[in-house]
Design an enzyme around this catalytic site. Structure first.
Site, PDB file in Angstrom:
ATOM      1  N   HIS A 289       2.956 -42.597   9.553  1.00 63.48           N
ATOM      2  CA  HIS A 289       2.301 -42.166   8.319  1.00 63.48           C
ATOM      3  C   HIS A 289       0.786 -42.051   8.496  1.00 63.48           C
ATOM      4  O   HIS A 289       0.170 -41.092   8.010  1.00 63.48           O
ATOM      5  CB  HIS A 289       2.626 -43.156   7.194  1.00 63.48           C
ATOM      6  CG  HIS A 289       2.024 -42.797   5.879  1.00 63.48           C
ATOM      7  ND1 HIS A 289       2.569 -41.850   5.048  1.00 63.48           N
ATOM      8  CD2 HIS A 289       0.893 -43.246   5.249  1.00 63.48           C
ATOM      9  CE1 HIS A 289       1.826 -41.736   3.962  1.00 63.48           C
ATOM     10  NE2 HIS A 289       0.799 -42.565   4.059  1.00 63.48           N
TER      11      HIS A 289
ATOM     12  N   ASP B 265      -2.914 -50.334   1.425  1.00 65.90           N
ATOM     13  CA  ASP B 265      -2.674 -48.971   0.957  1.00 65.90           C
ATOM     14  C   ASP B 265      -3.959 -48.353   0.414  1.00 65.90           C
ATOM     15  O   ASP B 265      -4.462 -48.783  -0.634  1.00 65.90           O
ATOM     16  CB  ASP B 265      -1.604 -49.010  -0.143  1.00 65.90           C
ATOM     17  CG  ASP B 265      -1.030 -47.650  -0.469  1.00 65.90           C
ATOM     18  OD1 ASP B 265      -1.730 -46.649  -0.286  1.00 65.90           O
ATOM     19  OD2 ASP B 265       0.134 -47.601  -0.899  1.00 65.90           O
TER      20      ASP B 265
END
Length: 385
Positions: free
Chosen positions: A296, A210
């Site tokens: 995403h 992330d």
């Protein structure tokens, strides 16, 4: 036959003597060999900018938003910020804060940092207009709760030792008591260190690497993304609940297709290494985009957003209520301009992001992060001094 206690101690003494003769204990016995200098892990609290923004993500972090009390005017707020600035310096250097009731808990070399943020009420007291929105519009997939949203002031404490974080927050809350009361508190954790001890991007509770797309700290791209003209920046805090139960029902390939990256390395589905560029034109044998239109990684990529970037950090969290556990991500986004950078990206993700099926934002707040301060100064001095 088992050796006696006398024999055992004799063997141990002989082994130690032999080690000294053969050099096995030379370092310990050689008085002329200087001991290695201790390496300080204190992060200098002074500077033109608040240091935590560019520092590595801490292992432990806590955010506290405050609402100013009705009697707190500009002068009173300035007094609070002077108190907090003294706390920032002392605790960041491993010393007890002024008036510390538990001075033994102030610990050095834990990379402790404190970031102070201002909500719209601070600018109102200063007689100025905040250069940005007071709050973000509510998105279609948001389910915002008052208990995780808004705030007039923010303290964000991070360190590699959880006890140090808890202690520091305790001091900031105590010093704020005559001026402000906590509106919400959030705490979390992050691992930005790999098995070999080297820095890594870190993973959220989906197992996803992330923050790969961040601009590198210290580059012109980073500076243009993060720093406003006054030397400060802005921070968006989003509390995002993750539905791990339904996420775990997916196959690994389904999870990777929703993200657009490989779970093993964080590499794009069109590459082999984490920082490989996304090939958004690549197609599979059936003619489908290798990185799906709603993935995403595609929707958040700067090339799909007219070059807009943000600098994101985060803290994983778990929140237990009895036998029920809520898991999620405290999403932290730094950018020079919330309206021009963050909001268009947020709107695009809210409209089409595949991850919306497993994520729900339940808290939202925006803060201006003022510049840092030098010895003899204090946080917010230019605005409130």
């Amino acid at each position: 036959m088992k050796p006696s206690r006398r024999q055992l101690f004799g063997y141990a003494g002989a082994a130690a003597a032999g080690a000294a003769v053969t050099g096995g204990a030379v370092v310990a016995l050689d008085k002329d060999t200087p001991a290695p200098a201790p390496v300080s892990r204190n992060i200098d609290p002074y500077g033109d900018r608040q240091p935590a923004i560019t520092a590595p993500s801490p292992r432990h972090g806590e955010l506290v938003a405050f609402n100013l009390l009705p009697g707190t005017d500009k002068a009173a707020l300035a007094r609070l910020l002077r108190l907090w600035s003294a706390d920032v310096v002392a605790l960041g250097n491993g010393r007890p804060a002024p008036g510390d009731t538990a001075p033994e808990l102030a610990t050095a070399n834990v990379a402790l940092t404190t970031t102070v943020g201002f909500g719209p009420k601070v600018f109102e007291l200063a007689g100025q207009k905040q250069a940005g929105p007071d709050e973000l519009p509510v998105m279609r997939h948001d389910r915002l709760q008052d208990g995780w949203s808004g705030g007039d002031l923010l303290i964000l404490v991070g360190a590699d030792d959880e006890l140090s974080v808890v202690h520091a927050v305790r001091r900031f809350v105590a010093d704020a008591r005559p001026f402000a009361t906590p509106a919400w508190r959030q705490s979390g954790f992050w691992n930005g260190t790999g098995p070999d001890g080297k820095p890594v991007t870190g993973r959220n509770l989906f197992g996803q690497v992330d923050g790969t797309g961040n601009p590198a700290v210290g580059t012109p791209e980073f500076d243009a993304t993060v720093w406003a003209a006054d030397g400060g920046t802005t921070l968006v805090v989003r509390r995002i609940k993750l539905n791990l139960d339904t996420w775990d029902e997916l196959t690994r390939s389904e999870q990777e297709r929703a993200i657009g990256r490989k779970l093993s390395t964080g590499a794009p589905l069109t590459g082999t290494a984490e920082h490989d560029e996304l090939d958004l034109e690549a197609r599979d044998a059936d003619g489908r985009p290798m990185i799906a239109a709603n993935a995403h990684a595609r929707l958040s990529h700067h090339s799909e957003n007219d070059g807009r970037r943000i600098f994101r950090k985060g803290l994983n969290y778990v929140h237990d209520t009895g036998t029920t556990r809520e898991s999620g991500l405290i999403f932290l986004s730094y950018q020079a301009d919330i309206t021009g950078q963050f909001f268009p990206l947020l709107a695009r993700l809210d409209a089409a992001d595949a991850l919306n099926e497993w994520t729900t934002t339940i808290g939202s707040a925006v803060f201006a992060i003022p510049p840092g301060f030098q010895p003899g100064g204090w946080i917010g001095q230019k605005l409130l001094g």
